[in-house]
Scaffold this motif. Sequence first.
Motif, PDB file in Angstrom:
ATOM      1  N   ALA A   1       0.927  -1.178  -0.015  1.00 40.77           N
ATOM      2  CA  ALA A   1      -0.063  -0.021  -0.176  1.00 40.77           C
ATOM      3  C   ALA A   1       0.733   1.269  -0.161  1.00 40.77           C
ATOM      4  O   ALA A   1       0.404   2.373  -0.456  1.00 40.77           O
ATOM      5  N   GLU A   2       1.966   1.126   0.595  1.00 36.85           N
ATOM      6  CA  GLU A   2       2.731   2.497   0.644  1.00 36.85           C
ATOM      7  C   GLU A   2       3.471   2.534  -0.408  1.00 36.85           C
ATOM      8  O   GLU A   2       3.864   3.661  -1.010  1.00 36.85           O
ATOM      9  N   GLY A   3       3.696   1.537  -1.442  1.00 40.84           N
ATOM     10  CA  GLY A   3       4.247   1.611  -2.868  1.00 40.84           C
ATOM     11  C   GLY A   3       3.149   2.009  -3.748  1.00 40.84           C
ATOM     12  O   GLY A   3       3.537   1.508  -5.115  1.00 40.84           O
ATOM     13  N   ASP A   4       1.829   2.221  -3.288  1.00 45.15           N
ATOM     14  CA  ASP A   4       0.904   2.341  -4.281  1.00 45.15           C
ATOM     15  C   ASP A   4       0.668   0.919  -5.162  1.00 45.15           C
ATOM     16  O   ASP A   4       0.528   1.261  -6.493  1.00 45.15           O
ATOM     17  N   SER A   5       0.776  -0.200  -4.636  1.00 46.76           N
ATOM     18  CA  SER A   5       0.860  -1.387  -5.401  1.00 46.76           C
ATOM     19  C   SER A   5       0.142  -2.539  -4.804  1.00 46.76           C
ATOM     20  O   SER A   5       0.338  -3.449  -5.008  1.00 46.76           O
ATOM     21  N   LEU A   6      -0.984  -1.963  -3.863  1.00 47.09           N
ATOM     22  CA  LEU A   6      -1.845  -3.081  -3.121  1.00 47.09           C
ATOM     23  C   LEU A   6      -2.652  -3.828  -4.270  1.00 47.09           C
ATOM     24  O   LEU A   6      -3.379  -2.878  -5.018  1.00 47.09           O
ATOM     25  N   MET A   7      -2.633  -5.119  -4.029  1.00 49.30           N
ATOM     26  CA  MET A   7      -3.273  -5.679  -5.188  1.00 49.30           C
ATOM     27  C   MET A   7      -4.387  -6.610  -4.648  1.00 49.30           C
ATOM     28  O   MET A   7      -5.289  -7.284  -5.494  1.00 49.30           O
ATOM     29  N   LEU A   8      -4.620  -6.637  -3.289  1.00 49.69           N
ATOM     30  CA  LEU A   8      -5.677  -7.408  -2.780  1.00 49.69           C
ATOM     31  C   LEU A   8      -6.123  -6.620  -1.601  1.00 49.69           C
ATOM     32  O   LEU A   8      -5.577  -6.407  -0.754  1.00 49.69           O
ATOM     33  N   ILE A   9      -7.588  -6.792  -1.423  1.00 56.59           N
ATOM     34  CA  ILE A   9      -8.485  -6.198  -0.540  1.00 56.59           C
ATOM     35  C   ILE A   9      -9.179  -7.457  -0.108  1.00 56.59           C
ATOM     36  O   ILE A   9      -9.966  -7.809  -0.936  1.00 56.59           O
ATOM     37  N   SER A  10      -9.096  -8.006   1.081  1.00 57.81           N
ATOM     38  CA  SER A  10      -9.779  -9.173   1.432  1.00 57.81           C
ATOM     39  C   SER A  10     -11.262  -9.125   1.163  1.00 57.81           C
ATOM     40  O   SER A  10     -11.936  -7.949   1.723  1.00 57.81           O
ATOM     41  N   GLY A  11     -11.934 -10.255   0.928  1.00 58.74           N
ATOM     42  CA  GLY A  11     -13.396 -10.256   0.784  1.00 58.74           C
ATOM     43  C   GLY A  11     -14.007 -10.315   2.132  1.00 58.74           C
ATOM     44  O   GLY A  11     -15.423  -9.786   2.084  1.00 58.74           O
ATOM     45  N   ALA A  12     -13.384 -10.369   3.086  1.00 59.18           N
ATOM     46  CA  ALA A  12     -14.017 -10.328   4.459  1.00 59.18           C
ATOM     47  C   ALA A  12     -14.437  -8.986   4.811  1.00 59.18           C
ATOM     48  O   ALA A  12     -15.280  -8.772   5.650  1.00 59.18           O
ATOM     49  N   PHE A  13     -13.614  -7.958   4.471  1.00 63.02           N
ATOM     50  CA  PHE A  13     -13.746  -6.440   4.730  1.00 63.02           C
ATOM     51  C   PHE A  13     -13.131  -5.674   3.728  1.00 63.02           C
ATOM     52  O   PHE A  13     -12.115  -5.867   3.565  1.00 63.02           O
ATOM     53  N   GLY A  14     -13.869  -4.643   3.371  1.00 64.54           N
ATOM     54  CA  GLY A  14     -13.395  -3.530   2.167  1.00 64.54           C
ATOM     55  C   GLY A  14     -14.340  -2.474   2.076  1.00 64.54           C
ATOM     56  O   GLY A  14     -15.590  -2.860   2.035  1.00 64.54           O
TER      57      GLY A  14
ATOM     58  N   GLU B   1     -13.302 -13.089  -6.387  1.00 62.79           N
ATOM     59  CA  GLU B   1     -13.751 -11.905  -6.889  1.00 62.79           C
ATOM     60  C   GLU B   1     -13.013 -10.736  -6.348  1.00 62.79           C
ATOM     61  O   GLU B   1     -12.968  -9.847  -6.769  1.00 62.79           O
ATOM     62  N   ASP B   2     -12.671 -10.955  -5.122  1.00 56.32           N
ATOM     63  CA  ASP B   2     -11.814 -10.004  -4.184  1.00 56.32           C
ATOM     64  C   ASP B   2     -10.659  -9.573  -4.961  1.00 56.32           C
ATOM     65  O   ASP B   2     -10.459  -8.366  -5.200  1.00 56.32           O
ATOM     66  N   LEU B   3      -9.923 -10.452  -5.269  1.00 58.70           N
ATOM     67  CA  LEU B   3      -8.529 -10.195  -6.145  1.00 58.70           C
ATOM     68  C   LEU B   3      -8.650  -9.531  -7.592  1.00 58.70           C
ATOM     69  O   LEU B   3      -8.345  -8.741  -7.889  1.00 58.70           O
ATOM     70  N   GLU B   4      -9.520 -10.048  -8.268  1.00 59.74           N
ATOM     71  CA  GLU B   4     -10.040  -9.912  -9.569  1.00 59.74           C
ATOM     72  C   GLU B   4     -10.353  -8.443  -9.674  1.00 59.74           C
ATOM     73  O   GLU B   4     -10.103  -7.784 -10.478  1.00 59.74           O
ATOM     74  N   LEU B   5     -11.319  -8.161  -8.458  1.00 57.25           N
ATOM     75  CA  LEU B   5     -11.988  -6.648  -8.480  1.00 57.25           C
ATOM     76  C   LEU B   5     -10.825  -5.600  -8.363  1.00 57.25           C
ATOM     77  O   LEU B   5     -10.708  -4.574  -9.180  1.00 57.25           O
ATOM     78  N   ILE B   6      -9.716  -5.642  -7.437  1.00 61.48           N
ATOM     79  CA  ILE B   6      -8.901  -4.811  -7.231  1.00 61.48           C
ATOM     80  C   ILE B   6      -7.882  -4.724  -8.549  1.00 61.48           C
ATOM     81  O   ILE B   6      -7.362  -3.613  -9.019  1.00 61.48           O
ATOM     82  N   VAL B   7      -7.492  -5.924  -9.011  1.00 70.09           N
ATOM     83  CA  VAL B   7      -6.626  -6.044 -10.409  1.00 70.09           C
ATOM     84  C   VAL B   7      -7.325  -5.056 -11.346  1.00 70.09           C
ATOM     85  O   VAL B   7      -6.805  -4.432 -12.229  1.00 70.09           O
ATOM     86  N   ARG B   8      -8.456  -5.327 -11.415  1.00 69.73           N
ATOM     87  CA  ARG B   8      -9.430  -4.618 -12.601  1.00 69.73           C
ATOM     88  C   ARG B   8      -9.704  -3.196 -12.402  1.00 69.73           C
ATOM     89  O   ARG B   8      -9.703  -2.482 -13.231  1.00 69.73           O
ATOM     90  N   ILE B   9      -9.512  -2.825 -11.130  1.00 74.07           N
ATOM     91  CA  ILE B   9      -9.770  -1.366 -10.829  1.00 74.07           C
ATOM     92  C   ILE B   9      -8.359  -0.664 -11.326  1.00 74.07           C
ATOM     93  O   ILE B   9      -8.380   0.192 -11.749  1.00 74.07           O
ATOM     94  N   HIS B  10      -7.298  -1.518 -10.918  1.00 71.44           N
ATOM     95  CA  HIS B  10      -5.973  -1.049 -11.385  1.00 71.44           C
ATOM     96  C   HIS B  10      -5.836  -0.820 -13.038  1.00 71.44           C
ATOM     97  O   HIS B  10      -5.487   0.158 -13.616  1.00 71.44           O
ATOM     98  N   ARG B  11      -6.377  -1.724 -13.695  1.00 73.43           N
ATOM     99  CA  ARG B  11      -6.366  -1.837 -14.965  1.00 73.43           C
ATOM    100  C   ARG B  11      -7.076  -0.940 -15.627  1.00 73.43           C
ATOM    101  O   ARG B  11      -6.686  -0.037 -16.687  1.00 73.43           O
ATOM    102  N   TYR B  12      -8.348  -0.646 -14.961  1.00 77.01           N
ATOM    103  CA  TYR B  12      -9.311   0.372 -15.446  1.00 77.01           C
ATOM    104  C   TYR B  12      -8.702   1.769 -15.271  1.00 77.01           C
ATOM    105  O   TYR B  12      -8.782   2.764 -16.225  1.00 77.01           O
ATOM    106  N   MET B  13      -8.458   2.204 -14.319  1.00 76.70           N
ATOM    107  CA  MET B  13      -7.876   3.455 -14.107  1.00 76.70           C
ATOM    108  C   MET B  13      -6.644   3.882 -14.755  1.00 76.70           C
ATOM    109  O   MET B  13      -6.459   4.895 -15.181  1.00 76.70           O
ATOM    110  N   ARG B  14      -5.732   2.825 -15.055  1.00 80.53           N
ATOM    111  CA  ARG B  14      -4.779   3.049 -15.890  1.00 80.53           C
ATOM    112  C   ARG B  14      -4.763   3.354 -17.173  1.00 80.53           C
ATOM    113  O   ARG B  14      -4.273   4.147 -17.962  1.00 80.53           O
ATOM    114  N   GLU B  15      -5.802   2.254 -17.707  1.00 80.15           N
ATOM    115  CA  GLU B  15      -6.209   2.389 -19.070  1.00 80.15           C
ATOM    116  C   GLU B  15      -6.807   3.909 -19.386  1.00 80.15           C
ATOM    117  O   GLU B  15      -6.974   4.470 -20.423  1.00 80.15           O
TER     118      GLU B  15
END
Length: 478
Positions: free
Chosen positions: A250-263, A283-297
């Motif tokens: 998170a400090e390096g702006d590269s957090l790739m997973l927010i747990s499905g138990a709480f986000g 779905e929790d991992l895929e969502l964060i990766v997709r957010i990164h992808r969408y925002m950068r694209e």
Amino acid sequence: MNWDPVQHIAVHSVMYLAYICLIVVVFRNFISVVQLVMAAFIFATRVKPSAVSLDLWHRYGDLALPVSVIVPAFNEELSIVQSVRAILALEYPEHEVIVVNDGSSDRTIQELIDGFDCVPSDRSQIEVLQHTKILGVYQSRKHANLIVIDKENGRKADASNAGIGFARTPLVCVIDADSIIETDGLLRATEPFMYDTGKMVAVGGAIRIANGCEIRAGSLRKIGVSKAWLPRFQVVEYLRAFLTARVANAEGDSLMLISGAFGIFRRSALIEVGGYEHETVAEDLELIVRIHRYMREHKRDYKIGFVPEIVCWTEAPTTWGGLRNQRARWQQGALETLIRHRRMIFNPRYGRIGMLSMPQIVVEDVIGPPAELIGYLVIPAALLLGVMDPTMVILFLCLTVLFGSGLSIGTLALEELQLKRTPSASDLIRVGLAAFVENFGYRQANLFFRFAGIGRHLRKDTSWAAVPREGFDSACDE
């Protein structure tokens, strides 16, 4: 030795494979050391947050954005009423609770209707993100901020999407129905949004194992550590994951997973990317990766944050079968996500996410586990065949046992210095002992379970591998 050509090729193949496995293990441990050092530096230099809930309320009560807490529920009749009551009682200025009954085959929906005096509501859905049919919408007459959605079964991602569509607030918090949120957990987790200029799209928080804790009526009464080995091993894993890896990423702006138990997410961002993906078991991992992808694209300035303070407690699997199903599902989900977003790997268009974070997932979740498991077989074989120096074998054992234990003990020391949430010296000793013992059987079993996940992926088996739960009342008596 004099080998014939076939034997020569076979023996040297074993040797090369052994060295490849060793290199992969060295690289994974190097990443872990860097993350531990970064986390220690971050904790040492940050402004320590208030440990008193009342202070948080005075400081952030007027700044806190309204939140919708979305609770997907499937066959939770025994505990759903207590869980929802605990969420309603959270210390937060303005929050609504949206419980989504995902086609339960038991009395979950009836327990909710009876327990909270719910009546049919004409509340409409702003966005339709789910794939299945909404069967009914109910409003509690006891709690104006409680909405109950009844829908056909579509699994957690679909239920979460349904809740997002009914939410009215700027922020949404998606949690598991069997998770226990700390009373000030929402305040702590929403803090990064309070001083944000609009860039923050998601925030995760540290999650701990509830096994061994005293939990009554859906609330945490006393922190403890399970006397059973299996939950204690998972306590060590969660400490490594949440206090080192995610803090550093998170400090390096590269957090790739927010747990499905709480986000917690900015609702507009979730709708923009289409909500949770239905066709995956992670779905929790895929969502964060997709957010990164969408925002950068779309060349958007964004941030995904993390709160190292504990915000949520969850029950860990207590049987080897349950652990196998959970870890196999995690492995399968990682593979699905990597394949779905493979164009991001080593693609400079996605910045540090493409060049560092995605390759790191490849190493840690695709190459690493098989390499280490194979290493336990081929490295001793290479030694017996005389094609590997005994020093290399000792190095492998040190990296997998002593070095791994050292990293875990370092993480435990960091937790004790910064958070102090392990209640007694005896509990600290239990967790410390588990950090060493886990290397003799538990670690190897986990690697094997990951292989099972690879097999599920290759077979295209998308059925939900259930994790049996004992319930918090059972867990607290361990």
